[in-house]
Motif scaffolding. Structure first.
Motif, PDB file in Angstrom:
ATOM      1  N   UNK A 117      99.135 -39.842-117.509  1.00 41.87           N
ATOM      2  CA  UNK A 117      98.961 -38.986-116.980  1.00 41.87           C
ATOM      3  C   UNK A 117      98.890 -38.647-115.302  1.00 41.87           C
ATOM      4  N   UNK A 118      98.358 -39.548-114.872  1.00 36.56           N
ATOM      5  CA  UNK A 118      97.815 -39.765-113.386  1.00 36.56           C
ATOM      6  C   UNK A 118      99.349 -40.395-112.690  1.00 36.56           C
ATOM      7  N   UNK A 119     100.229 -40.774-113.177  1.00 34.30           N
ATOM      8  CA  UNK A 119     101.228 -41.518-112.368  1.00 34.30           C
ATOM      9  C   UNK A 119     102.561 -41.034-112.768  1.00 34.30           C
ATOM     10  N   UNK A 120     103.033 -40.766-114.103  1.00 33.72           N
ATOM     11  CA  UNK A 120     104.522 -40.444-114.667  1.00 33.72           C
ATOM     12  C   UNK A 120     104.590 -38.783-114.458  1.00 33.72           C
ATOM     13  N   UNK A 121     105.423 -38.437-113.556  1.00 30.84           N
ATOM     14  CA  UNK A 121     105.997 -37.224-113.438  1.00 30.84           C
ATOM     15  C   UNK A 121     106.911 -36.781-114.682  1.00 30.84           C
ATOM     16  N   UNK A 122     106.563 -35.753-115.115  1.00 32.05           N
ATOM     17  CA  UNK A 122     107.430 -35.154-116.418  1.00 32.05           C
ATOM     18  C   UNK A 122     108.630 -34.398-115.679  1.00 32.05           C
ATOM     19  N   UNK A 123     109.619 -34.352-116.234  1.00 32.95           N
ATOM     20  CA  UNK A 123     110.816 -33.657-116.051  1.00 32.95           C
ATOM     21  C   UNK A 123     110.632 -32.447-116.833  1.00 32.95           C
ATOM     22  N   UNK A 124     110.318 -31.185-116.233  1.00 35.40           N
ATOM     23  CA  UNK A 124     110.262 -30.119-117.031  1.00 35.40           C
ATOM     24  C   UNK A 124     111.515 -29.479-118.191  1.00 35.40           C
ATOM     25  N   UNK A 125     111.341 -29.133-119.157  1.00 33.22           N
ATOM     26  CA  UNK A 125     112.412 -28.927-119.914  1.00 33.22           C
ATOM     27  C   UNK A 125     112.847 -30.194-120.790  1.00 33.22           C
ATOM     28  N   UNK A 126     112.494 -31.355-120.369  1.00 29.13           N
ATOM     29  CA  UNK A 126     113.061 -32.497-120.957  1.00 29.13           C
ATOM     30  C   UNK A 126     112.047 -33.358-121.307  1.00 29.13           C
ATOM     31  N   UNK A 127     110.874 -32.854-121.698  1.00 29.94           N
ATOM     32  CA  UNK A 127     109.709 -33.779-122.081  1.00 29.94           C
ATOM     33  C   UNK A 127     109.618 -34.233-123.552  1.00 29.94           C
ATOM     34  N   UNK A 128     110.770 -33.729-124.371  1.00 29.33           N
ATOM     35  CA  UNK A 128     111.142 -34.050-125.597  1.00 29.33           C
ATOM     36  C   UNK A 128     111.884 -35.257-125.818  1.00 29.33           C
ATOM     37  N   UNK A 129     112.532 -35.755-124.743  1.00 33.29           N
ATOM     38  CA  UNK A 129     113.319 -36.711-124.765  1.00 33.29           C
ATOM     39  C   UNK A 129     112.601 -38.243-124.876  1.00 33.29           C
ATOM     40  N   UNK A 130     113.138 -39.184-125.528  1.00 34.93           N
ATOM     41  CA  UNK A 130     112.307 -40.628-125.265  1.00 34.93           C
ATOM     42  C   UNK A 130     112.380 -41.088-124.136  1.00 34.93           C
ATOM     43  N   UNK A 131     111.785 -42.037-123.852  1.00 35.35           N
ATOM     44  CA  UNK A 131     111.197 -42.667-122.485  1.00 35.35           C
ATOM     45  C   UNK A 131     111.332 -44.217-122.671  1.00 35.35           C
ATOM     46  N   UNK A 132     111.815 -44.557-121.430  1.00 33.39           N
ATOM     47  CA  UNK A 132     111.640 -46.133-121.452  1.00 33.39           C
ATOM     48  C   UNK A 132     110.931 -46.367-120.070  1.00 33.39           C
ATOM     49  N   UNK A 133     109.891 -47.388-120.098  1.00 32.93           N
ATOM     50  CA  UNK A 133     109.172 -47.523-118.696  1.00 32.93           C
ATOM     51  C   UNK A 133     109.297 -48.975-118.527  1.00 32.93           C
ATOM     52  N   UNK A 134     109.897 -49.269-117.225  1.00 40.67           N
ATOM     53  CA  UNK A 134     109.610 -50.888-116.654  1.00 40.67           C
ATOM     54  C   UNK A 134     108.442 -51.097-116.005  1.00 40.67           C
ATOM     55  N   UNK A 135     107.882 -51.855-116.559  1.00 38.31           N
ATOM     56  CA  UNK A 135     106.386 -52.032-116.026  1.00 38.31           C
ATOM     57  C   UNK A 135     106.437 -53.399-115.513  1.00 38.31           C
ATOM     58  N   UNK A 136     106.367 -53.480-114.107  1.00 38.90           N
ATOM     59  CA  UNK A 136     106.761 -54.570-113.209  1.00 38.90           C
ATOM     60  C   UNK A 136     105.674 -55.143-112.468  1.00 38.90           C
ATOM     61  N   UNK A 137     105.834 -56.557-112.383  1.00 42.52           N
ATOM     62  CA  UNK A 137     104.984 -57.362-111.868  1.00 42.52           C
ATOM     63  C   UNK A 137     104.643 -57.232-110.311  1.00 42.52           C
ATOM     64  N   UNK A 138     103.451 -56.980-109.788  1.00 40.91           N
ATOM     65  CA  UNK A 138     103.565 -56.994-108.242  1.00 40.91           C
ATOM     66  C   UNK A 138     103.927 -58.414-107.625  1.00 40.91           C
ATOM     67  N   UNK A 139     104.637 -58.132-106.599  1.00 42.95           N
ATOM     68  CA  UNK A 139     105.228 -59.202-105.839  1.00 42.95           C
ATOM     69  C   UNK A 139     104.083 -60.262-105.246  1.00 42.95           C
ATOM     70  N   UNK A 140     104.388 -61.557-105.190  1.00 41.67           N
ATOM     71  CA  UNK A 140     103.698 -62.507-104.460  1.00 41.67           C
ATOM     72  C   UNK A 140     103.041 -63.343-105.642  1.00 41.67           C
ATOM     73  N   UNK A 141     102.705 -64.439-105.231  1.00 41.21           N
ATOM     74  CA  UNK A 141     102.247 -65.637-105.730  1.00 41.21           C
ATOM     75  C   UNK A 141     100.887 -65.428-106.667  1.00 41.21           C
ATOM     76  N   UNK A 142      99.881 -64.591-105.912  1.00 35.41           N
ATOM     77  CA  UNK A 142      98.763 -64.438-106.536  1.00 35.41           C
ATOM     78  C   UNK A 142      98.823 -63.660-107.958  1.00 35.41           C
ATOM     79  N   UNK A 143      99.778 -63.256-108.482  1.00 41.20           N
ATOM     80  CA  UNK A 143     100.097 -62.194-109.351  1.00 41.20           C
ATOM     81  C   UNK A 143     101.041 -62.970-110.428  1.00 41.20           C
TER      82      UNK A 143
END
Length: 605
Positions: A117-143
């Motif tokens: 709720x604090x990061x993902x914008x919702x597309x108004x009128x299309x909230x019922x659609x299924x969602x895919x979310x790609x959770x990506x690793x931060x760049x860099x060796x420490x991660x």
């Protein structure tokens, strides 16, 4: 043909600057100009938080070309129409994440946490659609050793699908489901256990020395009791406890298949810890509370929350039932599943009584009003809140106790609040084969009357819609428990709550009708002296102990930069301590109440 899918990606782009990069791609944008919005609040925490204020940049593009975005209110943007036919549109934004709580998002070089709720914008009128979310690793060796913890389901069959605890693509059936699964990234401690055949995991971020085996064993016992209380199967296929351990902190927020928890690292059990330490007991109570919400508010909901809007307040008068009843069962579950003893539970109930009795707000605000006004009063406390607000958590828990005792005594333990909760689940709960319907303002009373045959109109009128004191002593008596009130051996009172800052003592709250208010002292005043003697955090109590209730004193205090003097008459010690004592070694009513096993009878729907 696959249904249209909203695609998201999120990456900690600059952990040192606390910035996430978040993308949202709509496959068929509204030809009139697609609107996007970020929620104004997060379900479970009833305060407008305006998460959009943390968006530091935002842009749109279609077919590789920039698209103009117009901001039309504090959390909504509209894209310029891209043509006469729907086309794909991508929004990219940077989100600042420095809220170390269970409600928002937090990111640095040690970990990343966010609620959708604090990061993902919702597309108004299309909230019922299924969602895919790609959770990506931060760049860099420490991660490179970072993992992911979330109750989101890996998007099996999709390109780049994640493995459990891995970066990659996850799926959600709708926007509402997407934002109901918080995510933790980092190098965290992990433990797993099974409860009634359902896999459960515990993830702990932050420095700690937790005995994960002890914690897992205790949570297993607790979770199995709650699942069996409502009846198998559990409503979730997997459950995750997301814990952030800090030096000093406390909080929890419920979700459909997980909970986000903040605790002090000293609250966690350590290796070879004997018995049940108070701090650990408090943490288990928090876990119990949020887990109970998996049924009581996530799937059994007040009518106002069945189709809630994320742009504005959603008002209900029923938080006393959904938070208060949960607060009753959270510690009761610890007792019934054998994690704490009867004496421990009675002490916890007595503390709740102390808390309610301490604040004059119980005489001004009803539980129904407290529930309705949560958005503007309970979640926005100020120096006068104790005088005007009653906690629907604490008093709601006492009402649950009173109702439980009333039902049990009136039916010789044939009907209890347990039966009411289970019938609510069967008739109103969202579960397999049942969509769930909203609980109305009178439905709990009507259900309790139906099950018990008792007339409860007066009980609900006084306990929920009135401000009179709950008569708990006579209700406890048939159960062999005596309610005792002892005057605490404290000094005469000014009728205030203070706060200290170094060597200074300020008034945090001036209680209504107390000696300080009558004399004209106000919240924020800096106490300087009593009868010419300097006040410090160490000296105030000593100065008052040398005086008697009814004695007049002279107080000097700064209000802003002006020195003022007041004469007041000290009041009697205000801290009545409640104590619950078992007066009968054996009592059939009490045994039926406090030793109820999870194999209790199931009501019919």
């Amino acid at each position: 043909m696959k249904p249209a899918t909203i695609r998201y990606s999120i990456r900690p782009s600059h952990p040192e600057a606390h910035l996430f990069e978040v993308q949202c791609t709509v496959p068929a944008a509204d030809v009139a100009g697609q609107r996007f919005a970020l929620p104004a609040w997060i379900p479970g925490s009833y305060l407008i938080r305006d998460f959009a204020r943390h968006i530091v940049s935002i842009r749109a593009e279609a077919a590789g070309k920039p698209v103009r975005l117009d901001k039309i209110d504090k959390h909504t943007w509209q894209a310029t129409p891209t043509g006469k036919t729907p086309a794909a549109l991508t929004i990219t934004c940077e989100v600042y994440a420095w809220d170390l709580s269970v409600r928002g998002a937090h990111l640095d070089q040690t970990h990343a946490f966010f609620n959708g709720s604090s990061v993902f914008l919702r597309a108004l009128g299309q909230e019922h659609l299924p969602c895919l979310v790609d959770i990506r690793r931060p760049l860099g060796k420490p991660y490179r050793d970072w993992q992911v913890a979330t109750a989101l389901a890996p998007a099996e069959g999709e390109k780049g699908a994640a493995d459990r605890h891995g970066f990659g693509v996850y799926r959600a059936a709708s926007y509402a489901e997407l934002i109901d699964h918080p995510v933790e990234m980092g190098s965290f401690a992990l433990a797993a256990f099974s409860a009634c055949g359902v896999p459960h995991e515990v993830v702990i971020s932050g420095r700690h020395d937790c005995d994960l085996a002890r914690l897992s064993a205790d949570l297993k016992r607790l979770c199995e009791w709650q699942i069996r209380f409502f009846g198998e199967p559990a409503p979730m296929p997997y459950y995750l406890f997301l814990v952030t351990a800090v030096g000093d902190g406390y909080g929890g927020l419920e979700h459909r298949a997980s909970t986000a928890l903040l605790c002090a690292r000293d609250d966690l059990p350590y290796r070879d810890m004997k018995g049940m330490h108070e701090r650990y007991r408090t943490f288990l109570g928090l876990c119990s509370h949020e887990y109970f919400h998996s049924w009581n508010i996530k799937r059994i909901r007040p009518t106002a929350f069945t189709a809630c809007t994320l742009d504005a307040e959603n008002y209900t008068t029923l938080l006393w039932a959904f938070e208060g009843f949960t607060s009753y069962y959270d510690d009761l579950a610890l007792l019934r599943c054998g994690l704490i003893e009867l004496e421990d539970w009675l002490e916890l109930v007595a503390r709740t009584m102390d808390k309610v009795q301490r604040d004059p707000g119980r005489k001004r605000q009803t539980l129904a009003e407290s529930s309705f006004d949560a958005w503007t009063k309970y979640y926005r406390p100020d120096e006068n809140t104790p005088n005007t607000v009653v906690s629907y958590y604490a008093k709601g828990a006492l009402v649950a106790l009173a109702l439980d005792l009333t039902l049990r005594a009136g039916t010789e333990n044939r009907v209890s609040l347990d039966d009411v909760m289970r019938t609510l689940w069967l008739r109103y709960g969202e579960r397999a084969g049942h969509d769930g319907v909203g609980v109305g303002d009178d439905d709990i009373r009507l259900l309790a009357e139906e099950l018990s045959g008792l007339e409860l109109t007066h009980f609900f009128a006084t306990a929920i819609h009135g401000t009179s004191e709950l008569a708990l002593a006579p209700l406890l008596k048939p159960f062999g428990i005596r309610l005792q009130r002892d005057k605490a051996p404290t000094a005469p009172t000014l009728g205030v709550k203070t706060r200290t800052d170094g060597s200074e003592v300020r008034l945090a709250t001036v209680y209504e009708g107390g000696p300080a208010q009558t004399a004209g002292l106000a919240a924020g005043d800096l106490l300087v002296a009593i009868d010419g003697l300097r006040i410090t955090p160490d000296s105030l109590e000593r100065l008052l102990r040398r005086r008697q209730a009814g004695e007049s004193i002279h107080v000097h205090a700064f209000r802003r930069d002006e020195l003022m003097d007041f004469s007041l008459r000290l009041g009697s010690p205000a801290s009545d301590k409640h104590k619950l004592l078992v007066k009968e070694k054996r009592n059939a009513l009490r045994e039926g109440w406090l030793t109820v096993m999870t194999q209790s009878r199931r009501p019919s729907s």
